[in-house]
Design an enzyme around this catalytic site. Structure first.
Site, PDB file in Angstrom:
ATOM      1  N   CYS A   1       0.863  -1.194   0.000  1.00  0.00           N
ATOM      2  CA  CYS A   1       0.000   0.000   0.000  1.00  0.00           C
ATOM      3  C   CYS A   1       0.893   1.235   0.000  1.00  0.00           C
ATOM      4  O   CYS A   1       1.761   1.390   0.866  1.00  0.00           O
ATOM      5  CB  CYS A   1      -0.895  -0.016   1.231  1.00  0.00           C
ATOM      6  SG  CYS A   1      -1.742   1.550   1.529  1.00  0.00           S
TER       7      CYS A   1
ATOM      8  N   CYS B   1       0.743   3.250   3.312  1.00  0.00           N
ATOM      9  CA  CYS B   1       1.407   2.523   4.403  1.00  0.00           C
ATOM     10  C   CYS B   1       2.923   2.689   4.284  1.00  0.00           C
ATOM     11  O   CYS B   1       3.616   2.906   5.287  1.00  0.00           O
ATOM     12  CB  CYS B   1       1.062   1.032   4.366  1.00  0.00           C
ATOM     13  SG  CYS B   1      -0.535   0.624   5.096  1.00  0.00           S
TER      14      CYS B   1
ATOM     15  N   HIS C   1      -3.394   0.716   8.527  1.00  0.00           N
ATOM     16  CA  HIS C   1      -4.074   0.612   7.236  1.00  0.00           C
ATOM     17  C   HIS C   1      -5.574   0.447   7.435  1.00  0.00           C
ATOM     18  O   HIS C   1      -6.048  -0.564   7.960  1.00  0.00           O
ATOM     19  CB  HIS C   1      -3.550  -0.550   6.394  1.00  0.00           C
ATOM     20  CG  HIS C   1      -4.237  -0.616   5.059  1.00  0.00           C
ATOM     21  ND1 HIS C   1      -3.845   0.156   3.992  1.00  0.00           N
ATOM     22  CD2 HIS C   1      -5.327  -1.298   4.643  1.00  0.00           C
ATOM     23  CE1 HIS C   1      -4.649  -0.073   2.967  1.00  0.00           C
ATOM     24  NE2 HIS C   1      -5.570  -0.955   3.344  1.00  0.00           N
TER      25      HIS C   1
ATOM     26  N   ASN D   1     -12.402  11.146   0.196  1.00  0.00           N
ATOM     27  CA  ASN D   1     -13.105  10.457  -0.880  1.00  0.00           C
ATOM     28  C   ASN D   1     -13.234   8.982  -0.516  1.00  0.00           C
ATOM     29  O   ASN D   1     -12.281   8.370  -0.031  1.00  0.00           O
ATOM     30  CB  ASN D   1     -12.343  10.625  -2.204  1.00  0.00           C
ATOM     31  CG  ASN D   1     -12.353  12.062  -2.679  1.00  0.00           C
ATOM     32  OD1 ASN D   1     -13.380  12.728  -2.626  1.00  0.00           O
ATOM     33  ND2 ASN D   1     -11.208  12.558  -3.114  1.00  0.00           N
TER      34      ASN D   1
ATOM     35  N   GLY E   1     -14.165   9.107  -6.463  1.00  0.00           N
ATOM     36  CA  GLY E   1     -12.861   9.228  -7.105  1.00  0.00           C
ATOM     37  C   GLY E   1     -11.686   8.904  -6.208  1.00  0.00           C
ATOM     38  O   GLY E   1     -10.593   9.425  -6.397  1.00  0.00           O
TER      39      GLY E   1
ATOM     40  N   THR F   1      -8.538   7.333  -5.235  1.00  0.00           N
ATOM     41  CA  THR F   1      -7.511   6.676  -6.061  1.00  0.00           C
ATOM     42  C   THR F   1      -6.512   5.875  -5.227  1.00  0.00           C
ATOM     43  O   THR F   1      -5.847   4.997  -5.762  1.00  0.00           O
ATOM     44  CB  THR F   1      -6.734   7.708  -6.909  1.00  0.00           C
ATOM     45  OG1 THR F   1      -6.132   8.663  -6.036  1.00  0.00           O
ATOM     46  CG2 THR F   1      -7.658   8.402  -7.902  1.00  0.00           C
TER      47      THR F   1
ATOM     48  N   HIS G   1      -6.184   3.812   0.960  1.00  0.00           N
ATOM     49  CA  HIS G   1      -5.767   3.947   2.364  1.00  0.00           C
ATOM     50  C   HIS G   1      -6.401   5.261   2.816  1.00  0.00           C
ATOM     51  O   HIS G   1      -6.150   6.312   2.200  1.00  0.00           O
ATOM     52  CB  HIS G   1      -4.239   3.971   2.452  1.00  0.00           C
ATOM     53  CG  HIS G   1      -3.687   4.116   3.848  1.00  0.00           C
ATOM     54  ND1 HIS G   1      -2.766   3.223   4.393  1.00  0.00           N
ATOM     55  CD2 HIS G   1      -3.891   5.050   4.802  1.00  0.00           C
ATOM     56  CE1 HIS G   1      -2.450   3.609   5.621  1.00  0.00           C
ATOM     57  NE2 HIS G   1      -3.121   4.725   5.893  1.00  0.00           N
TER      58      HIS G   1
ATOM     59  N   HIS H   1      -7.546   8.685   3.810  1.00  0.00           N
ATOM     60  CA  HIS H   1      -6.795   9.944   3.865  1.00  0.00           C
ATOM     61  C   HIS H   1      -7.755  11.116   3.843  1.00  0.00           C
ATOM     62  O   HIS H   1      -8.784  11.075   3.183  1.00  0.00           O
ATOM     63  CB  HIS H   1      -5.763  10.053   2.734  1.00  0.00           C
ATOM     64  CG  HIS H   1      -6.309   9.799   1.361  1.00  0.00           C
ATOM     65  ND1 HIS H   1      -6.548   8.528   0.893  1.00  0.00           N
ATOM     66  CD2 HIS H   1      -6.661  10.643   0.366  1.00  0.00           C
ATOM     67  CE1 HIS H   1      -7.021   8.602  -0.339  1.00  0.00           C
ATOM     68  NE2 HIS H   1      -7.111   9.874  -0.691  1.00  0.00           N
TER      69      HIS H   1
ATOM     70  N   HIS I   1      -7.922  15.050   2.912  1.00  0.00           N
ATOM     71  CA  HIS I   1      -7.297  16.186   2.236  1.00  0.00           C
ATOM     72  C   HIS I   1      -7.576  17.438   3.071  1.00  0.00           C
ATOM     73  O   HIS I   1      -8.732  17.700   3.420  1.00  0.00           O
ATOM     74  CB  HIS I   1      -7.920  16.409   0.856  1.00  0.00           C
ATOM     75  CG  HIS I   1      -7.763  15.276  -0.110  1.00  0.00           C
ATOM     76  ND1 HIS I   1      -6.859  15.305  -1.143  1.00  0.00           N
ATOM     77  CD2 HIS I   1      -8.416  14.087  -0.224  1.00  0.00           C
ATOM     78  CE1 HIS I   1      -6.961  14.187  -1.853  1.00  0.00           C
ATOM     79  NE2 HIS I   1      -7.901  13.431  -1.318  1.00  0.00           N
TER      80      HIS I   1
HETATM   81  P1  AMP Z   1      -7.812  10.519  -3.622  1.00  0.00           P
HETATM   82  O1  AMP Z   1      -8.012  10.806  -5.093  1.00  0.00           O
HETATM   83  O2  AMP Z   1      -8.802  11.158  -2.727  1.00  0.00           O
HETATM   84  O3  AMP Z   1      -7.632   9.035  -3.382  1.00  0.00           O
HETATM   85  O4  AMP Z   1      -6.438  11.242  -3.253  1.00  0.00           O
HETATM   86  C1  AMP Z   1      -5.183  10.684  -3.465  1.00  0.00           C
HETATM   87  C2  AMP Z   1      -4.198  11.810  -3.400  1.00  0.00           C
HETATM   88  O5  AMP Z   1      -2.916  11.269  -3.205  1.00  0.00           O
HETATM   89  C3  AMP Z   1      -4.133  12.673  -4.682  1.00  0.00           C
HETATM   90  O6  AMP Z   1      -4.429  14.027  -4.358  1.00  0.00           O
HETATM   91  C4  AMP Z   1      -2.694  12.483  -5.149  1.00  0.00           C
HETATM   92  O7  AMP Z   1      -2.149  13.657  -5.714  1.00  0.00           O
HETATM   93  C5  AMP Z   1      -1.984  12.085  -3.875  1.00  0.00           C
HETATM   94  N1  AMP Z   1      -0.789  11.286  -4.024  1.00  0.00           N
HETATM   95  C6  AMP Z   1      -0.624  10.155  -4.764  1.00  0.00           C
HETATM   96  N2  AMP Z   1       0.625   9.674  -4.633  1.00  0.00           N
HETATM   97  C7  AMP Z   1       1.270  10.517  -3.769  1.00  0.00           C
HETATM   98  C8  AMP Z   1       2.593  10.559  -3.231  1.00  0.00           C
HETATM   99  N3  AMP Z   1       3.515   9.635  -3.529  1.00  0.00           N
HETATM  100  N4  AMP Z   1       2.906  11.576  -2.404  1.00  0.00           N
HETATM  101  C9  AMP Z   1       1.998  12.517  -2.084  1.00  0.00           C
HETATM  102  N5  AMP Z   1       0.737  12.526  -2.547  1.00  0.00           N
HETATM  103  C10 AMP Z   1       0.373  11.543  -3.385  1.00  0.00           C
HETATM  104 ZN    ZN Z   2      -2.239   1.333   3.697  1.00  0.00          ZN
END
Ligand code: AMP
Ligand code: ZN
Length: 113
Positions: free
Chosen positions: A3, A6, A45, A86, A92, A94, A97, A99, A101
């Site tokens: 992940c 993680c 996680h 999200n 959306g 992506t 894990h 998170h 924002h």
């Molecule tokens: P979400 O679309 O809500 O799942 O947000 C995932 C976020 O992770 C996006 O805003 C990406 O720009 C960010 N992201 C993906 N990979 C990394 C990384 N290696 N370091 C920092 N942010 C990341």
């Molecule tokens: Zn994770």
């Protein structure tokens, strides 16, 4: 576990760290959508809000306490900011894990797209 977040929380993949405590890790988003765009994650996680259990309540509480501290540290607490998470495909998500924002230092539109 394979992940991305993680691995970031464990320091196995580099990140621009903003805050860390026993439960929480926070770092700057790699593709910022605002002048302040921090991702706040649990070290444990958890896939999304839909995967939180009763036993995770302390972790979730500490995430929001961390968000408050981060907002004050980055100077967005007075003017205001947005916290977004999200969940799943329609929203959306992506990275699977949990998170949060934290977006600030600009005026944010409502409703989001
Ligand atoms: P979400 O679309 O809500 O799942 O947000 C995932 C976020 O992770 C996006 O805003 C990406 O720009 C960010 N992201 C993906 N990979 C990394 C990384 N290696 N370091 C920092 N942010 C990341
Ligand atoms: Zn994770």
């Amino acid at each position: 576990m394979d992940c991305l977040f993680c691995k970031i929380a464990a320091g196995e993949i580099p990140s621009d760290k903003v805050y860390e405590d026993e439960y929480v890790y926070a770092f700057n988003d790699i593709e910022p959508a605002a002048p302040v765009h921090v991702l706040v994650i649990p070290k444990k996680h958890l896939q999304s809000v839909s995967h939180i259990e009763d036993a995770d309540a302390e972790i979730i509480g500490n995430i929001f306490l961390a968000i408050k501290k981060i907002a004050a540290k980055l100077g967005i607490d007075k003017d205001g900011y947005r916290v977004v998470t999200n969940i799943g495909e329609n929203a959306g998500q992506t990275v699977p894990h949990l998170h949060f924002h934290v977006l600030g230092k600009r005026s944010l539109q409502w409703p989001p797209g």
